[in-house]
Enzyme design. Structure first.
Site, PDB file in Angstrom:
ATOM      1  N   SER A  14       0.723  -1.422   0.016  1.00  0.00           N
ATOM      2  CA  SER A  14      -0.215   0.450   0.099  1.00  0.00           C
ATOM      3  C   SER A  14       0.305   1.253  -0.457  1.00  0.00           C
ATOM      4  O   SER A  14       0.856   1.990  -0.613  1.00  0.00           O
ATOM      5  CB  SER A  14      -1.289  -0.181   1.006  1.00  0.00           C
ATOM      6  OG  SER A  14      -1.962  -0.939   1.130  1.00  0.00           O
ATOM      7  N   ARG A  39       0.307   8.089   6.115  1.00  0.00           N
ATOM      8  CA  ARG A  39      -0.430   7.890   6.928  1.00  0.00           C
ATOM      9  C   ARG A  39      -1.575   7.983   6.765  1.00  0.00           C
ATOM     10  O   ARG A  39      -2.648   7.080   6.875  1.00  0.00           O
ATOM     11  CB  ARG A  39       0.191   7.057   8.048  1.00  0.00           C
ATOM     12  CG  ARG A  39      -0.544   6.143   8.962  1.00  0.00           C
ATOM     13  CD  ARG A  39       0.125   5.578   9.790  1.00  0.00           C
ATOM     14  NE  ARG A  39       1.604   4.386  10.063  1.00  0.00           N
ATOM     15  CZ  ARG A  39       1.132   3.259   9.231  1.00  0.00           C
ATOM     16  NH1 ARG A  39       0.037   2.402   9.568  1.00  0.00           N
ATOM     17  NH2 ARG A  39       1.972   3.020   9.104  1.00  0.00           N
ATOM     18  N   HIS A  42      -3.158   6.600   2.828  1.00  0.00           N
ATOM     19  CA  HIS A  42      -3.621   5.358   3.840  1.00  0.00           C
ATOM     20  C   HIS A  42      -4.636   4.710   4.362  1.00  0.00           C
ATOM     21  O   HIS A  42      -5.150   3.627   4.195  1.00  0.00           O
ATOM     22  CB  HIS A  42      -1.466   4.648   4.891  1.00  0.00           C
ATOM     23  CG  HIS A  42      -1.801   2.914   4.881  1.00  0.00           C
ATOM     24  ND1 HIS A  42      -2.276   2.256   6.093  1.00  0.00           N
ATOM     25  CD2 HIS A  42      -1.845   2.512   3.948  1.00  0.00           C
ATOM     26  CE1 HIS A  42      -2.765   1.412   5.641  1.00  0.00           C
ATOM     27  NE2 HIS A  42      -2.262   0.803   4.721  1.00  0.00           N
TER      28      HIS A  42
END
Length: 207
Positions: A14, A39, A42
């Site tokens: 990812s 993040r 993500h």
């Protein structure tokens, strides 16, 4: 066709995709904050976070030190509290607290005509440890924190201010940025409890 990917490879893949797509979009992240921004992308699959996150000077270092010194992280929702990884925090003696469901908070909020989120933040004044606020849902929580800083001498380590929504969300975030309080803010309407938690996690995972 869906690939059969091992669990430990999913996150790695990812982040590789995120890095590749950022490059394709011509976006270069500030290295000081790349781990946090990546993040957030993500967590949300939303590349707007590459441009909308605001960091006051030195805020990440302040949060890192406070976590290592055993602070308290106060959230405005149980969801944000649940989303924060506790394993490393426990090793530092850092705790998480959420007062939104406390009986006295509900009672006081009703009597005073305020939101529970606003009143819940006031319990931070009773704590004798450094405090980080992680706010992902309620702009009124940000208003409460800013009032306490201005009127009651509250001195938080930092405020992660990423409430999501439409009413007073943008305005409260801009007020926080202008307040001088060390903060991480996602400008605009987007955010959420999951984003508040993932920012905390992104910072602690680097420790």
């Amino acid at each position: 066709m869906i690939e059969n990917i091992k669990p430990e490879e999913i996150e790695k893949r990812s982040f590789e995709i995120i890095k590749s797509e950022l490059s394709e979009r011509g976006i270069s992240l500030d290295e000081r904050y790349a781990h946090i921004i990546s993040r957030c992308i993500h967590t949300s699959a939303d590349f707007d976070y590459s441009e909308s996150l605001y960091f006051s000077d030195g805020v990440v270092e302040r949060i890192e030190k406070a976590i290592q010194d055993g602070c308290v992280i106060i959230t405005d929702t149980k969801m944000a509290q649940a989303g924060i990884n506790k394993s490393k925090l426990d090793g530092f003696g850092t705790g998480t607290m959420c007062f939104i469901s406390a009986e006295d908070v509900a009672r006081d909020a009703k009597e005073r005509g305020l939101t529970r989120s606003y009143v819940a933040m006031e319990k931070a004044k009773l704590l004798e440890r450094p405090v980080i606020f992680a706010i992902g849902n309620a702009p009124t929580a940000l208003l409460s924190i800013m009032r306490m800083v201005e009127e009651d001498g509250l001195d938080p380590v930092a405020v992660i201010g990423v409430p999501v929504g439409f009413v007073n969300v943008v305005e409260s975030k801009e007020m926080l940025i202008s307040s001088g309080i060390p903060c991480i803010v996602n400008k605009g309407r987007k955010g959420g409890s999951n984003i508040a938690a993932c920012i905390v996690n992104a910072i602690q995972y680097k420790l």
